[in-house]
Write a protein that holds these residues in place. Structure first.
Motif, PDB file in Angstrom:
ATOM      1  N   LEU A  88      86.536   8.143  20.233  1.00  0.00           N
ATOM      2  CA  LEU A  88      85.086   8.094  20.134  1.00  0.00           C
ATOM      3  C   LEU A  88      84.734   7.180  18.971  1.00  0.00           C
ATOM      4  CD1 LEU A  88      82.233   9.017  20.891  1.00  0.00           C
ATOM      5  CD2 LEU A  88      82.575  11.030  19.438  1.00  0.00           C
ATOM      6  N   ASN A  89      84.035   6.105  19.293  1.00  0.00           N
ATOM      7  CA  ASN A  89      83.656   5.095  18.282  1.00  0.00           C
ATOM      8  C   ASN A  89      84.864   4.595  17.500  1.00  0.00           C
ATOM      9  OD1 ASN A  89      80.899   5.239  18.978  1.00  0.00           O
ATOM     10  ND2 ASN A  89      80.643   7.048  17.685  1.00  0.00           N
ATOM     11  N   GLY A  90      85.979   4.406  18.216  1.00  0.00           N
ATOM     12  CA  GLY A  90      87.181   3.837  17.633  1.00  0.00           C
ATOM     13  C   GLY A  90      88.084   4.813  16.922  1.00  0.00           C
ATOM     14  N   ASP A  91      87.639   6.054  16.755  1.00  0.00           N
ATOM     15  CA  ASP A  91      88.455   7.065  16.087  1.00  0.00           C
ATOM     16  C   ASP A  91      89.104   7.992  17.110  1.00  0.00           C
ATOM     17  OD1 ASP A  91      87.698   6.159  13.530  1.00  0.00           O
ATOM     18  OD2 ASP A  91      85.879   7.383  13.572  1.00  0.00           O
ATOM     19  N   THR A  92      90.338   8.417  16.831  1.00  0.00           N
ATOM     20  CA  THR A  92      91.029   9.334  17.730  1.00  0.00           C
ATOM     21  C   THR A  92      90.274  10.654  17.814  1.00  0.00           C
ATOM     22  OG1 THR A  92      93.191   8.363  17.274  1.00  0.00           O
ATOM     23  CG2 THR A  92      93.161  10.619  18.119  1.00  0.00           C
ATOM     24  N   PHE A  93      89.991  11.078  19.037  1.00  0.00           N
ATOM     25  CA  PHE A  93      89.306  12.346  19.269  1.00  0.00           C
ATOM     26  C   PHE A  93      90.282  13.411  19.750  1.00  0.00           C
ATOM     27  CE2 PHE A  93      86.390  15.364  21.199  1.00  0.00           C
ATOM     28  CZ  PHE A  93      85.275  15.316  20.361  1.00  0.00           C
ATOM     29  N   GLY A  94      91.271  12.981  20.532  1.00  0.00           N
ATOM     30  CA  GLY A  94      92.277  13.917  21.008  1.00  0.00           C
ATOM     31  C   GLY A  94      93.337  13.215  21.820  1.00  0.00           C
ATOM     32  N   ALA A  95      94.496  13.871  21.932  1.00  0.00           N
ATOM     33  CA  ALA A  95      95.580  13.359  22.764  1.00  0.00           C
ATOM     34  C   ALA A  95      96.412  14.520  23.288  1.00  0.00           C
ATOM     35  CB  ALA A  95      96.443  12.376  21.986  1.00  0.00           C
ATOM     36  N   PRO A  96      95.779  15.503  23.934  1.00  0.00           N
ATOM     37  CA  PRO A  96      96.552  16.611  24.504  1.00  0.00           C
ATOM     38  C   PRO A  96      97.410  16.140  25.677  1.00  0.00           C
ATOM     39  CG  PRO A  96      94.255  16.763  25.169  1.00  0.00           C
ATOM     40  CD  PRO A  96      94.333  15.659  24.168  1.00  0.00           C
ATOM     41  N   ASN A  97      98.507  16.848  25.893  1.00  0.00           N
ATOM     42  CA  ASN A  97      99.423  16.507  26.982  1.00  0.00           C
ATOM     43  C   ASN A  97      98.910  17.107  28.289  1.00  0.00           C
ATOM     44  OD1 ASN A  97     101.780  16.627  28.832  1.00  0.00           O
ATOM     45  ND2 ASN A  97     102.862  15.789  27.071  1.00  0.00           N
ATOM     46  N   ALA A  98      98.726  16.258  29.302  1.00  0.00           N
ATOM     47  CA  ALA A  98      98.152  16.700  30.569  1.00  0.00           C
ATOM     48  C   ALA A  98      99.059  17.650  31.339  1.00  0.00           C
ATOM     49  CB  ALA A  98      97.816  15.491  31.438  1.00  0.00           C
ATOM     50  N   GLY A  99     100.349  17.681  31.004  1.00  0.00           N
ATOM     51  CA  GLY A  99     101.263  18.566  31.705  1.00  0.00           C
ATOM     52  C   GLY A  99     101.441  19.918  31.046  1.00  0.00           C
ATOM     53  N   VAL A 100     100.815  20.113  29.890  1.00  0.00           N
ATOM     54  CA  VAL A 100     100.964  21.351  29.118  1.00  0.00           C
ATOM     55  C   VAL A 100      99.718  22.213  29.299  1.00  0.00           C
ATOM     56  CG1 VAL A 100     101.208  22.290  26.787  1.00  0.00           C
ATOM     57  CG2 VAL A 100     102.473  20.234  27.439  1.00  0.00           C
ATOM     58  N   ASP A 101      99.915  23.515  29.489  1.00  0.00           N
ATOM     59  CA  ASP A 101      98.811  24.479  29.606  1.00  0.00           C
ATOM     60  C   ASP A 101      97.920  24.200  30.820  1.00  0.00           C
ATOM     61  OD1 ASP A 101      99.628  25.773  27.203  1.00  0.00           O
ATOM     62  OD2 ASP A 101      98.577  24.245  26.037  1.00  0.00           O
ATOM     63  N   MET A 102      98.459  23.539  31.837  1.00  0.00           N
ATOM     64  CA  MET A 102      97.727  23.323  33.091  1.00  0.00           C
ATOM     65  C   MET A 102      97.995  24.523  33.981  1.00  0.00           C
ATOM     66  SD  MET A 102      97.914  20.034  35.681  1.00  0.00           S
ATOM     67  CE  MET A 102      96.556  19.680  36.813  1.00  0.00           C
ATOM     68  N   THR A 103      97.050  25.435  34.061  1.00  0.00           N
ATOM     69  CA  THR A 103      97.246  26.700  34.778  1.00  0.00           C
ATOM     70  C   THR A 103      97.461  26.469  36.267  1.00  0.00           C
ATOM     71  OG1 THR A 103      95.779  27.747  33.163  1.00  0.00           O
ATOM     72  CG2 THR A 103      96.269  28.987  35.169  1.00  0.00           C
ATOM     73  N   PHE A 104      96.716  25.541  36.863  1.00  0.00           N
ATOM     74  CA  PHE A 104      96.828  25.218  38.283  1.00  0.00           C
ATOM     75  C   PHE A 104      97.226  23.757  38.422  1.00  0.00           C
ATOM     76  CE2 PHE A 104      93.371  28.330  37.746  1.00  0.00           C
ATOM     77  CZ  PHE A 104      93.913  29.410  38.433  1.00  0.00           C
ATOM     78  N   ASP A 105      98.355  23.480  39.106  1.00  0.00           N
ATOM     79  CA  ASP A 105      98.766  22.095  39.293  1.00  0.00           C
ATOM     80  C   ASP A 105      97.955  21.465  40.425  1.00  0.00           C
ATOM     81  OD1 ASP A 105     100.037  22.587  41.832  1.00  0.00           O
ATOM     82  OD2 ASP A 105     101.865  23.227  40.800  1.00  0.00           O
ATOM     83  N   PHE A 106      98.152  20.172  40.644  1.00  0.00           N
ATOM     84  CA  PHE A 106      97.336  19.477  41.643  1.00  0.00           C
ATOM     85  C   PHE A 106      97.575  19.991  43.065  1.00  0.00           C
ATOM     86  CE2 PHE A 106      96.701  16.161  38.347  1.00  0.00           C
ATOM     87  CZ  PHE A 106      95.318  16.082  38.429  1.00  0.00           C
ATOM     88  N   SER A 107      98.784  20.412  43.374  1.00  0.00           N
ATOM     89  CA  SER A 107      99.034  20.964  44.712  1.00  0.00           C
ATOM     90  C   SER A 107      98.222  22.234  44.920  1.00  0.00           C
ATOM     91  CB  SER A 107     100.528  21.259  44.887  1.00  0.00           C
ATOM     92  OG  SER A 107     101.277  20.069  44.834  1.00  0.00           O
ATOM     93  N   GLU A 108      98.135  23.052  43.879  1.00  0.00           N
ATOM     94  CA  GLU A 108      97.348  24.284  43.973  1.00  0.00           C
ATOM     95  C   GLU A 108      95.857  23.970  44.086  1.00  0.00           C
ATOM     96  OE1 GLU A 108      99.874  27.579  41.505  1.00  0.00           O
ATOM     97  OE2 GLU A 108      99.158  25.849  40.357  1.00  0.00           O
TER      98      GLU A 108
END
Length: 332
Positions: free
Chosen positions: A223-243
């Motif tokens: 956001l405005n050139g500053d890091t806002f976040g970089a969470p891992n998309a594979g972590v804490d995903m309760t429902f995967d895309f198939s679900e």
């Protein structure tokens, strides 16, 4: 493969983009639009793959420099855009922010809403906002595009229908949401047009970062050139895309070109930052007693990107500025 749509009329013009995102080649003689390709994926994808391989080997003629600014979203409009909330810890935090409890069923039964799909914002186009007081927020997500998926598809079958992946900025108007949900009929005005990454990719482009219908890589938000976040998309995903796909297809078939979103990527490890302002504001309330991060204001710049394990951009970058909406004069 990596595919993109140059701006052309309403549905774009299909191109193939090299793995390093530096070069592109026209693919409109095979399928004029990405939707055309998805409609006949089994027949046309081998032809597209052959040209993509030639592009990466520098053996195809007609190559040109790839410019994301010339791109619409890979699907400039779609027959269906359904966004889930696969990161339930995020849902819990955001509901707390508006004073709503979260039912236990949310951990076992996915949330999903059907969003605006008749026109998406291009990956480098402005976010036009009528009123700053509406609480404009970005939501960084991952999405998949399906081919034709039958009604009542099982979770295991649903995985075979995932053909492409993209990144998403699911724009939300946070201050309009409570009033809409209080009516008991879901989102509408609070969910304007979303945007998607310049490039859509086939799952094989992710290598071993694509496992169990999840993308196991950080999603980087600035956001405005500053890091806002970089969470891992594979972590804490309760429902995967198939679900999520199986949930969407429970009572209806999904047509080729259906987009299914993950919902805002979120990790329980708060050191990874957030992928939306609402989540950060809730954490500020918990830590400080009040939120301090404002929602998006005119002039704010948002960027969303994902890199592979070698640090190379996979989908290209969503890069947008919030601007006041200008009502066009009639006849112009």
């Amino acid at each position: 493969m990596k595919l993109a749509s140059l701006k052309h009329r309403r549905d774009g013009k299909l191109i193939l983009v090299s793995r390093d995102l530096s070069q592109a080649v026209d693919a409109s003689d095979i399928a004029f639009t990405l939707q055309d390709a998805l409609d006949e994926w089994a027949t046309l994808s081998p032809l597209l793959q052959a040209r993509y391989d030639a592009l990466n080997a520098n053996t195809v003629s007609g190559r040109f420099v790839f410019d994301p600014n010339q791109c619409a979203s890979p699907l400039p409009r779609a027959y269906q855009w359904a966004d889930g909330s696969a990161y339930v810890n995020h849902v819990e935090l955001v509901r707390k922010a508006r004073g709503a409890d979260m039912p236990e069923s949310f951990w076992t039964d996915p949330l999903m809403y059907q969003g605006m799909s008749d026109k998406f914002i291009g990956p480098c186009e402005n976010i036009e906002l009528c009123d700053e007081s509406w609480g404009c927020d970005f939501e960084a997500e991952v999405a998949v595009i399906t081919d034709d998926t039958p009604m009542a598809a099982s979770v295991s079958d649903a995985s075979t229908h995932i053909k492409l992946l993209m990144l998403v900025n699911d724009v939300s108007l946070r201050n309009l949401i409570p009033g809409e949900l209080a009516k008991g009929f879901g989102f509408f005005q609070s969910k304007p047009a979303s945007s998607f990454s310049p490039v859509a990719v086939t799952p094989d482009e992710l290598g071993d970062s694509w496992q169990s219908s999840k993308v196991h890589l950080p999603l980087h938000v600035q956001l405005n050139g500053d890091t806002f976040g970089a969470p891992n998309a594979g972590v804490d995903m309760t429902f995967d895309f198939s679900e999520l796909i199986a949930h969407a297809a429970k009572s209806r078939p999904l047509s080729a070109g259906t987009i299914i979103g993950s919902g805002t990527v979120s990790n329980l490890d708060r050191s990874k930052g957030s992928c939306c302002i609402a989540e950060r504001r809730m954490l500020e309330i918990l830590d400080l007693g009040a939120p301090k991060t404002p929602f998006l204001l005119y002039g704010d710049k948002v960027s969303i990107e994902m890199h592979d394990k070698e640090g190379r951009s996979i989908f290209g970058r969503i890069e947008q500025t919030v601007v006041p909406y200008q009502i066009a004069e009639q006849g112009k």
